[in-house]
Scaffold this motif. Structure first.
Motif, PDB file in Angstrom:
ATOM      1  N   ARG A  42       0.822  -1.213   0.000  1.00 34.85           N
ATOM      2  CA  ARG A  42       0.000   0.000   0.000  1.00 34.85           C
ATOM      3  C   ARG A  42       0.856   1.264   0.000  1.00 34.85           C
ATOM      4  NH1 ARG A  42      -5.379  -0.468   3.542  1.00 34.85           N
ATOM      5  NH2 ARG A  42      -6.561  -0.695   1.643  1.00 34.85           N
ATOM      6  N   ALA A  43       0.408   2.234  -0.780  1.00 39.35           N
ATOM      7  CA  ALA A  43       1.049   3.546  -0.816  1.00 39.35           C
ATOM      8  C   ALA A  43       0.093   4.561  -0.202  1.00 39.35           C
ATOM      9  CB  ALA A  43       1.392   3.928  -2.244  1.00 39.35           C
ATOM     10  N   LEU A  44       0.648   5.499   0.528  1.00 31.84           N
ATOM     11  CA  LEU A  44      -0.112   6.587   1.128  1.00 31.84           C
ATOM     12  C   LEU A  44       0.298   7.863   0.416  1.00 31.84           C
ATOM     13  CD1 LEU A  44      -1.940   6.844   3.818  1.00 31.84           C
ATOM     14  CD2 LEU A  44       0.092   7.942   4.749  1.00 31.84           C
ATOM     15  N   GLY A  45      -0.671   8.646  -0.045  1.00 31.06           N
ATOM     16  CA  GLY A  45      -0.382   9.910  -0.714  1.00 31.06           C
ATOM     17  C   GLY A  45      -0.705  11.076   0.189  1.00 31.06           C
ATOM     18  N   PRO A  67      -9.532   8.574  -1.551  1.00 34.32           N
ATOM     19  CA  PRO A  67      -9.409   9.546  -0.463  1.00 34.32           C
ATOM     20  C   PRO A  67      -9.476   8.812   0.874  1.00 34.32           C
ATOM     21  CG  PRO A  67     -11.054  10.255  -2.064  1.00 34.32           C
ATOM     22  CD  PRO A  67     -10.687   8.838  -2.413  1.00 34.32           C
ATOM     23  N   TYR A  68      -8.670   9.253   1.842  1.00 32.16           N
ATOM     24  CA  TYR A  68      -8.635   8.544   3.115  1.00 32.16           C
ATOM     25  C   TYR A  68      -8.931   9.447   4.314  1.00 32.16           C
ATOM     26  CZ  TYR A  68      -7.065   5.499   6.865  1.00 32.16           C
ATOM     27  OH  TYR A  68      -7.002   4.752   8.011  1.00 32.16           O
ATOM     28  N   SER A 166      -5.714  11.885  -3.557  1.00 34.78           N
ATOM     29  CA  SER A 166      -5.998  10.654  -4.307  1.00 34.78           C
ATOM     30  C   SER A 166      -5.733  10.848  -5.802  1.00 34.78           C
ATOM     31  CB  SER A 166      -7.422  10.157  -4.052  1.00 34.78           C
ATOM     32  OG  SER A 166      -8.374  10.995  -4.645  1.00 34.78           O
ATOM     33  N   VAL A 167      -5.991  12.048  -6.334  1.00 30.54           N
ATOM     34  CA  VAL A 167      -5.680  12.330  -7.749  1.00 30.54           C
ATOM     35  C   VAL A 167      -4.172  12.212  -7.965  1.00 30.54           C
ATOM     36  CG1 VAL A 167      -5.658  14.149  -9.523  1.00 30.54           C
ATOM     37  CG2 VAL A 167      -7.722  13.778  -8.146  1.00 30.54           C
ATOM     38  N   MET A 168      -3.386  12.810  -7.073  1.00 29.20           N
ATOM     39  CA  MET A 168      -1.934  12.744  -7.185  1.00 29.20           C
ATOM     40  C   MET A 168      -1.433  11.304  -7.046  1.00 29.20           C
ATOM     41  SD  MET A 168       1.083  12.371  -5.189  1.00 29.20           S
ATOM     42  CE  MET A 168       0.423  12.560  -3.548  1.00 29.20           C
TER      43      MET A 168
END
Length: 185
Positions: A42-45, A67-68, A166-168
């Protein structure tokens, strides 16, 4: 259990409950270095802002960013970064991608330099690699999508940062997939 949980169970400056301790410290030298591993992680942005930090998370296959959360800035960078470390631990993220607001010509202006420096400081508090990625126009894209969905201005302001993140993050995931890069470490 009800969702969202009662305010008392939420960490300061966040809309989600904290359930784990922060991971061990990592070296800030890890910032910007591409990372590889044998399987998806998992990646977090992060979409850094002066008042809020938008947070996005990808699925376990590292193909879809969602989105988180939004971390409200407290005025204490160390505290904000510890909250990000808590989210990394809660989600099991294996890499953090920090959006870099490059100029339209691709240059790095004062804000991009400031956020790159902050990404390095964030990297010093996390036990996972931190990379930066071009986030040009992500907030514009997020704002447009939210407006088209019919959300009021007030409702949009509450979520635009996490949608921009989330877009990035989705762009970062798509670029890696198009290049045939291994999933993040």
């Amino acid at each position: 259990q009800t969702w969202p949980p009662p305010e008392a169970s939420r960490p300061s400056g966040s809309t989600r409950p904290s359930t784990r301790l922060a991971p061990p410290l990592a070296s800030p030298a890890d910032v910007d270095r591409p990372h590889r591993t044998a399987g998806p992680v998992r990646a977090l942005g992060l979409d850094l802002g002066s008042q809020r930090i938008g947070v996005a998370l990808c699925d376990s296959d590292a193909t879809l960013a969602l989105p988180y959360d939004v971390v409200v800035r407290t005025g204490d960078r160390d505290r904000d970064h510890r909250r990000i470390a808590d989210i990394v631990a809660e989600t099991g993220a294996g890499v953090v991608v920090v959006g870099l607001p490059l100029s339209l010509d691709g240059g790095e202006g004062p804000m991009a330099r400031r956020y790159r420096a902050e990404a390095r400081r964030i990297g010093a508090t996390l036990g996972v690699p931190v990379e930066t990625y071009d986030e040009r126009l992500t907030t514009v894209t997020a704002e447009r999508a939210l407006r088209e969905s019919g959300l009021s201005g007030r409702a949009r302001r509450r979520v635009v940062d996490q949608v921009a993140a989330s877009v990035m993050l989705q762009s970062w995931l798509d670029r890696r997939a198009a290049r045939g890069e291994e999933p993040p470490e």
